[in-house]
Design a protein around this motif. Sequence first.
Motif, PDB file in Angstrom:
ATOM      1  N   GLU A  37       0.855  -1.193   0.000  1.00 37.12           N
ATOM      2  CA  GLU A  37       0.000   0.000   0.000  1.00 37.12           C
ATOM      3  C   GLU A  37       0.893   1.246   0.000  1.00 37.12           C
ATOM      4  OE1 GLU A  37      -2.974   2.354  -0.569  1.00 37.12           O
ATOM      5  OE2 GLU A  37      -3.191   0.174  -0.587  1.00 37.12           O
ATOM      6  N   ILE A  38       0.762   2.051  -1.033  1.00 37.67           N
ATOM      7  CA  ILE A  38       1.582   3.255  -1.189  1.00 37.67           C
ATOM      8  C   ILE A  38       0.769   4.306  -1.932  1.00 37.67           C
ATOM      9  CG2 ILE A  38       2.603   2.383  -3.315  1.00 37.67           C
ATOM     10  CD1 ILE A  38       5.132   3.872  -2.613  1.00 37.67           C
ATOM     11  N   SER A  39       1.031   5.565  -1.624  1.00 37.12           N
ATOM     12  CA  SER A  39       0.346   6.659  -2.315  1.00 37.12           C
ATOM     13  C   SER A  39       1.291   7.288  -3.331  1.00 37.12           C
ATOM     14  CB  SER A  39      -0.112   7.723  -1.311  1.00 37.12           C
ATOM     15  OG  SER A  39       1.013   8.365  -0.742  1.00 37.12           O
ATOM     16  N   GLU A  40       0.715   7.986  -4.285  1.00 34.90           N
ATOM     17  CA  GLU A  40       1.537   8.682  -5.271  1.00 34.90           C
ATOM     18  C   GLU A  40       2.422   9.716  -4.590  1.00 34.90           C
ATOM     19  OE1 GLU A  40      -0.399  10.010  -8.905  1.00 34.90           O
ATOM     20  OE2 GLU A  40      -1.923   8.480  -8.584  1.00 34.90           O
ATOM     21  N   SER A  41       1.908  10.334  -3.516  1.00 35.03           N
ATOM     22  CA  SER A  41       2.700  11.350  -2.810  1.00 35.03           C
ATOM     23  C   SER A  41       3.927  10.745  -2.141  1.00 35.03           C
ATOM     24  CB  SER A  41       1.846  12.098  -1.783  1.00 35.03           C
ATOM     25  OG  SER A  41       1.384  11.212  -0.782  1.00 35.03           O
ATOM     26  N   THR A  42       3.920   9.453  -1.890  1.00 29.98           N
ATOM     27  CA  THR A  42       5.092   8.763  -1.347  1.00 29.98           C
ATOM     28  C   THR A  42       6.050   8.396  -2.468  1.00 29.98           C
ATOM     29  OG1 THR A  42       3.779   7.846   0.457  1.00 29.98           O
ATOM     30  CG2 THR A  42       5.857   6.740  -0.035  1.00 29.98           C
ATOM     31  N   LEU A  43       5.514   8.028  -3.608  1.00 30.11           N
ATOM     32  CA  LEU A  43       6.344   7.536  -4.709  1.00 30.11           C
ATOM     33  C   LEU A  43       7.132   8.644  -5.401  1.00 30.11           C
ATOM     34  CD1 LEU A  43       7.203   5.115  -6.418  1.00 30.11           C
ATOM     35  CD2 LEU A  43       5.297   5.654  -7.931  1.00 30.11           C
ATOM     36  N   TYR A  44       6.524   9.791  -5.652  1.00 26.37           N
ATOM     37  CA  TYR A  44       7.198  10.809  -6.453  1.00 26.37           C
ATOM     38  C   TYR A  44       8.489  11.332  -5.828  1.00 26.37           C
ATOM     39  CZ  TYR A  44       3.772  10.625 -10.119  1.00 26.37           C
ATOM     40  OH  TYR A  44       3.004  10.188 -11.168  1.00 26.37           O
ATOM     41  N   PRO A  45       8.583  11.515  -4.513  1.00 24.51           N
ATOM     42  CA  PRO A  45       9.888  11.894  -3.940  1.00 24.51           C
ATOM     43  C   PRO A  45      10.961  10.826  -4.166  1.00 24.51           C
ATOM     44  CG  PRO A  45       8.135  12.400  -2.391  1.00 24.51           C
ATOM     45  CD  PRO A  45       7.520  11.612  -3.514  1.00 24.51           C
ATOM     46  N   VAL A  46      10.562   9.556  -4.159  1.00 21.05           N
ATOM     47  CA  VAL A  46      11.497   8.466  -4.431  1.00 21.05           C
ATOM     48  C   VAL A  46      11.992   8.562  -5.873  1.00 21.05           C
ATOM     49  CG1 VAL A  46      11.738   5.951  -4.624  1.00 21.05           C
ATOM     50  CG2 VAL A  46      10.492   6.946  -2.689  1.00 21.05           C
ATOM     51  N   LEU A  47      11.080   8.806  -6.797  1.00 20.78           N
ATOM     52  CA  LEU A  47      11.459   8.951  -8.202  1.00 20.78           C
ATOM     53  C   LEU A  47      12.410  10.130  -8.394  1.00 20.78           C
ATOM     54  CD1 LEU A  47       8.009   8.266  -9.895  1.00 20.78           C
ATOM     55  CD2 LEU A  47      10.005   6.746  -9.877  1.00 20.78           C
ATOM     56  N   ARG A  48      12.120  11.253  -7.750  1.00 23.09           N
ATOM     57  CA  ARG A  48      13.002  12.425  -7.869  1.00 23.09           C
ATOM     58  C   ARG A  48      14.386  12.129  -7.299  1.00 23.09           C
ATOM     59  NH1 ARG A  48       8.141  15.107  -6.923  1.00 23.09           N
ATOM     60  NH2 ARG A  48       8.499  15.226  -4.686  1.00 23.09           N
ATOM     61  N   ARG A  49      14.427  11.455  -6.144  1.00 29.81           N
ATOM     62  CA  ARG A  49      15.712  11.119  -5.528  1.00 29.81           C
ATOM     63  C   ARG A  49      16.517  10.179  -6.431  1.00 29.81           C
ATOM     64  NH1 ARG A  49      13.958   9.597  -0.929  1.00 29.81           N
ATOM     65  NH2 ARG A  49      13.862   7.357  -1.309  1.00 29.81           N
ATOM     66  N   LEU A  50      15.870   9.151  -6.968  1.00 29.55           N
ATOM     67  CA  LEU A  50      16.564   8.223  -7.858  1.00 29.55           C
ATOM     68  C   LEU A  50      17.062   8.926  -9.127  1.00 29.55           C
ATOM     69  CD1 LEU A  50      14.309   5.057  -7.493  1.00 29.55           C
ATOM     70  CD2 LEU A  50      16.700   5.291  -6.762  1.00 29.55           C
ATOM     71  N   GLN A  51      16.290   9.874  -9.602  1.00 29.04           N
ATOM     72  CA  GLN A  51      16.700  10.632 -10.778  1.00 29.04           C
ATOM     73  C   GLN A  51      17.902  11.513 -10.434  1.00 29.04           C
ATOM     74  OE1 GLN A  51      13.591  13.018 -12.485  1.00 29.04           O
ATOM     75  NE2 GLN A  51      14.820  13.554 -14.263  1.00 29.04           N
ATOM     76  N   LYS A  52      17.862  12.169  -9.289  1.00 33.79           N
ATOM     77  CA  LYS A  52      18.971  13.024  -8.854  1.00 33.79           C
ATOM     78  C   LYS A  52      20.253  12.205  -8.682  1.00 33.79           C
ATOM     79  CE  LYS A  52      20.294  16.263  -5.244  1.00 33.79           C
ATOM     80  NZ  LYS A  52      19.941  16.861  -3.966  1.00 33.79           N
ATOM     81  N   GLU A  53      20.110  10.963  -8.237  1.00 30.15           N
ATOM     82  CA  GLU A  53      21.260  10.079  -8.024  1.00 30.15           C
ATOM     83  C   GLU A  53      21.658   9.337  -9.301  1.00 30.15           C
ATOM     84  OE1 GLU A  53      19.885   7.727  -4.720  1.00 30.15           O
ATOM     85  OE2 GLU A  53      20.153   9.389  -3.325  1.00 30.15           O
ATOM     86  N   GLU A  54      21.065   9.735 -10.424  1.00 33.11           N
ATOM     87  CA  GLU A  54      21.354   9.209 -11.757  1.00 33.11           C
ATOM     88  C   GLU A  54      21.030   7.720 -11.915  1.00 33.11           C
ATOM     89  OE1 GLU A  54      25.337  10.447 -12.750  1.00 33.11           O
ATOM     90  OE2 GLU A  54      24.747  12.559 -12.775  1.00 33.11           O
ATOM     91  N   CYS A  55      20.065   7.254 -11.139  1.00 32.51           N
ATOM     92  CA  CYS A  55      19.576   5.874 -11.280  1.00 32.51           C
ATOM     93  C   CYS A  55      18.440   5.804 -12.283  1.00 32.51           C
ATOM     94  CB  CYS A  55      19.106   5.340  -9.930  1.00 32.51           C
ATOM     95  SG  CYS A  55      20.456   5.127  -8.755  1.00 32.51           S
ATOM     96  N   LEU A  56      17.803   6.941 -12.531  1.00 29.25           N
ATOM     97  CA  LEU A  56      16.699   7.037 -13.485  1.00 29.25           C
ATOM     98  C   LEU A  56      16.916   8.218 -14.402  1.00 29.25           C
ATOM     99  CD1 LEU A  56      13.536   6.701 -11.179  1.00 29.25           C
ATOM    100  CD2 LEU A  56      14.755   4.877 -12.379  1.00 29.25           C
ATOM    101  N   SER A  57      16.393   8.111 -15.601  1.00 30.64           N
ATOM    102  CA  SER A  57      16.285   9.256 -16.505  1.00 30.64           C
ATOM    103  C   SER A  57      14.815   9.376 -16.890  1.00 30.64           C
ATOM    104  CB  SER A  57      17.172   9.071 -17.740  1.00 30.64           C
ATOM    105  OG  SER A  57      16.786   7.923 -18.460  1.00 30.64           O
ATOM    106  N   THR A  58      14.450  10.494 -17.457  1.00 25.27           N
ATOM    107  CA  THR A  58      13.056  10.708 -17.857  1.00 25.27           C
ATOM    108  C   THR A  58      12.997  11.190 -19.299  1.00 25.27           C
ATOM    109  OG1 THR A  58      13.024  13.011 -17.106  1.00 25.27           O
ATOM    110  CG2 THR A  58      12.337  11.335 -15.518  1.00 25.27           C
ATOM    111  N   TYR A  59      11.848  10.962 -19.890  1.00 27.34           N
ATOM    112  CA  TYR A  59      11.538  11.531 -21.195  1.00 27.34           C
ATOM    113  C   TYR A  59      10.026  11.692 -21.268  1.00 27.34           C
ATOM    114  CZ  TYR A  59      10.592   6.646 -22.504  1.00 27.34           C
ATOM    115  OH  TYR A  59      10.116   5.368 -22.554  1.00 27.34           O
ATOM    116  N   ASP A  60       9.576  12.619 -22.099  1.00 31.35           N
ATOM    117  CA  ASP A  60       8.149  12.889 -22.241  1.00 31.35           C
ATOM    118  C   ASP A  60       7.627  12.308 -23.546  1.00 31.35           C
ATOM    119  OD1 ASP A  60       8.201  14.271 -19.853  1.00 31.35           O
ATOM    120  OD2 ASP A  60       8.388  16.234 -20.791  1.00 31.35           O
ATOM    121  N   MET A  61       6.392  11.799 -23.480  1.00 33.01           N
ATOM    122  CA  MET A  61       5.703  11.272 -24.664  1.00 33.01           C
ATOM    123  C   MET A  61       4.303  11.872 -24.685  1.00 33.01           C
ATOM    124  SD  MET A  61       7.393   8.479 -26.236  1.00 33.01           S
ATOM    125  CE  MET A  61       6.003   7.612 -26.856  1.00 33.01           C
TER     126      MET A  61
END
Length: 108
Positions: A37-61
Amino acid sequence: MAFQLGASLLEACVLALLEREDTYGYILTQNIRSVIEISESTLYPVLRRLQKEECLSTYDMPCQGRNRRYYQITPTGLERLEHYRMDWTEYKNKVDLVLSGGKEHECK
């Protein structure tokens, strides 16, 4: 579920899902919710942190006239995921041993 989800375990789940395929935040949340059980408000900070640490990249479609942000695991993210998998296996084996009544070290 009675067990608490730590930040590292959540990161590991995100990276494992993104190893399979690139996807966007809502789908990631739904996939993780299928086991935790997780909310989007919990997930997005994790995504931002992983992106900042260069574990993720993003692109728009484009999707229905709007842009949808997709997340993609990077080589750094794959390395981190492998470390998480090794740590998880060790942790799980130790917990399984305790829960099954086994003893890792006996005093003599």
